[in-house]
Write an enzyme that holds these catalytic residues in place. Structure first.
Site, short mmCIF file in Angstrom:
data_model
loop_
_atom_site.label_atom_id
_atom_site.label_comp_id
_atom_site.label_asym_id
_atom_site.label_seq_id
_atom_site.Cartn_x
_atom_site.Cartn_y
_atom_site.Cartn_z
N GLU A 177 11.57 4.33 0.55
CA GLU A 177 10.14 4.06 0.81
C GLU A 177 9.96 3.19 2.05
O GLU A 177 8.93 2.53 2.22
CB GLU A 177 9.49 3.44 -0.42
CG GLU A 177 9.61 4.31 -1.68
CD GLU A 177 8.42 5.25 -1.92
OE1 GLU A 177 7.29 4.89 -1.59
OE2 GLU A 177 8.65 6.37 -2.46
N HIS A 249 6.71 -1.38 -5.00
CA HIS A 249 7.49 -1.67 -3.79
C HIS A 249 7.81 -3.16 -3.79
O HIS A 249 7.01 -3.97 -4.28
CB HIS A 249 6.69 -1.36 -2.51
CG HIS A 249 6.43 0.09 -2.27
ND1 HIS A 249 5.20 0.58 -1.89
CD2 HIS A 249 7.25 1.16 -2.34
CE1 HIS A 249 5.28 1.89 -1.74
NE2 HIS A 249 6.50 2.27 -2.01
N CYS A 370 0.91 -3.58 3.42
CA CYS A 370 1.18 -2.14 3.31
C CYS A 370 0.65 -1.39 4.52
O CYS A 370 1.17 -0.35 4.90
CB CYS A 370 0.46 -1.54 2.09
SG CYS A 370 1.02 -2.18 0.53
O1 SUG Z 1 2.55 4.70 -2.37
N1 SUG Z 1 -0.88 4.36 -2.98
C1 SUG Z 1 0.29 3.98 -2.22
C2 SUG Z 1 0.23 2.52 -1.87
C3 SUG Z 1 1.34 2.13 -0.95
C4 SUG Z 1 1.42 0.66 -0.75
N2 SUG Z 1 2.43 0.37 0.18
C5 SUG Z 1 3.23 -0.72 0.13
N3 SUG Z 1 3.32 -1.46 -0.95
N4 SUG Z 1 3.97 -0.95 1.15
C6 SUG Z 1 1.57 4.31 -3.00
O2 SUG Z 1 1.55 4.17 -4.23
C7 SUG Z 1 -2.32 5.98 -4.06
C8 SUG Z 1 -2.96 7.29 -3.66
C9 SUG Z 1 -3.84 7.86 -4.70
O3 SUG Z 1 -3.68 7.58 -5.89
O4 SUG Z 1 -4.74 8.64 -4.30
C10 SUG Z 1 -1.13 5.65 -3.19
O5 SUG Z 1 -0.44 6.54 -2.74
#
Ligand code: SUG
Length: 442
Positions: A177, A249, A370
């Protein structure tokens, strides 16, 4: 010799016109809680651009990564849908609505998941290395990487200076990731550093209740291909308790910069061992300054709900101590607000906390950290990357004008079936690419 002018450039992912609450990410509590709500892509993108403007005005070098093409028709065609765009969308909306939401996901906004970066000071060939993350755990993120590689090559195209690597194999053993599970520590940005690769599971271990999205094998593979000195590399296991509490994460429970590692007591499986490993790897380079937040002070649920750690930890121009750029939710949560007050009143490495509104992204589990990919760059590298991807006020104004003109302020899952909306998304992306002279990515 370190170079004083080497800087950490934040490349923020711009929120795309199809930003929606799809409920796509198991283990990400915000995504589940807001699933099906009406989203506001325009407000989301404007919030992101204001964050970029804020840092630009403070004197940082600020970059941007534009949204990827959505909906992803290739995904829908691969799933057997055929005909005109309108026919594909209408049939998918009826027969596979979850797949349609995935095809529209604007998840590339979370640029911390775009790639893992090793600055040139850390690598054996003296180039800056970037490996696109395969994001193989979540369907809606698993097809970001081919377009992301094209994006990264457009920005970091000079092969003498930059090495852009394709994503690791798309298998759960290699689940990766990106920078969200990677921390680089150093005395100053231009000096060689220690790279911390955080993983949730060993490659053959099955995912538990909530998925551990990063394997140790993925981190080891990236460290090898970037040519990072093994003695300056640390592998650290995320605690199961943190993953089960919703830390999908590591950057939800930890952030580090320069010699400071700011983290929750429950972030790692074996904290003492990890700190010892980092100190050993850092010997002769810097003295680690750990700032651990005790569970008794901030319960892990509050840390995850408020995104205290999903903040940008910045060496603010003109300030002696680091600044934490935290989401407004951290100020609105009693325990984290009180903690931040005590933090800055103390004499540790973090001297100030600022709060910023990124609520549209937060409702899908993405805080300030993020939204950005950190790339430590020498002056030479800054001069060699795609110039329009580095922002000035004029470019921010121009991107903002496109967003105001072409993004919707209300989006529901029903809208995704409408071919006019798909065409709007395409047109908006092309207009954004135009602003940055990146039309080759259209
Ligand atoms: O991968 N949310 C992302 C959030 C990513 C956050 N990034 C870090 N922590 N670096 C994920 O879970 C939700 C999309 C949705 O439900 O429509 C989403 O993909």
């Amino acid at each position: 010799m370190s170079d004083l002018k080497t800087v950490e450039v934040n490349f923020d992912g711009l929120i795309g016109p199809s930003h929606n609450y799809g409920g796509m990410s198991a283990g990400n509590l915000a995504s589940a809680a807001n699933s099906g709500d009406i989203s506001n892509p325009r407000e989301g993108a404007l919030q992101g651009l204001e964050k970029m403007r804020h840092l630009l005005r403070a004197g940082f070098t600020q970059g941007v990564l534009l949204p990827l093409p959505r909906p992803n028709f290739d995904l829908l065609v691969a799933a057997g849908f055929s005909g005109s765009d309108g026919e594909i969308l209408a049939a998918a909306a009826k027969q596979a609505p979850r797949l349609l939401r995935a095809a529209y996901s604007a998840s590339s906004m979370w640029a911390a998941n775009a790639a893992t970066i090793s600055p040139s000071a850390d690598t054996s060939d003296g180039r800056l290395h970037l490996t696109a993350a395969n994001l193989s755990t979540m369907l809606h993120r698993s097809f970001e990487h081919p377009d992301m590689v094209a994006n990264l090559i457009a920005v970091f195209g000079e092969p003498d200076k930059f090495a852009v690597h394709a994503a690791l194999p798309m298998h759960s053993d290699f689940a990766d990731e990106g920078a969200a599970n990677h921390v680089r520590l150093c005395s100053e940005h231009g000096a060689s550093g220690v790279e911390l690769f955080v993983y949730g599971r060993n490659s053959q271990q099955a995912a538990t209740n909530f998925p551990a999205r990063q394997t140790r094998l993925a981190g080891e593979s990236i460290a090898r291909s970037h040519g990072v000195d093994a003695s300056r590399t640390v592998f650290a296991q995320q605690s199961k308790a943190a993953i089960e509490a919703g830390a999908f994460h590591n950057d939800v429970v930890c952030v580090g910069t320069l010699n400071t590692l700011f983290f929750h007591e429950l972030a790692f499986e074996n904290t003492e061992e990890i700190l010892t490993d980092i100190r050993r790897a850092a010997s002769g380079l810097f003295d680690l300054k750990p700032v651990m937040v005790a569970q008794a002070e901030v319960p892990i649920e509050d840390a995850i709900g408020s995104y205290l750690f999903n903040s940008q930890l910045l060496q603010w121009p003109g300030e002696d101590r680091l600044v934490l750029l935290a989401p407004l939710e951290t100020q609105e949560t009693e325990s984290t607000r009180a903690y931040c007050e005590r933090l800055v009143a103390g004499n540790g490495p973090i001297g100030r906390v600022e709060y910023i509104d990124v609520r549209q992204s937060m409702r899908n589990g993405g805080g300030p950290a993020c939204l950005r990919l950190r790339v430590v760059m020498t002056p030479d590298e800054v001069a060699s990357c795609h110039p329009d991807s580095l922002l000035d006020e004029r470019r921010i104004d121009a991107l903002q004008a496109v967003v105001k003109r072409m993004y919707r302020d209300q989006l529901s899952s029903a809208d995704l079936a409408d071919v006019d909306f798909a065409n709007e998304c395409r047109a908006a992306r092309e207009a954004l690419l135009d602003v940055l002279h990146l039309s080759e990515l259209a």
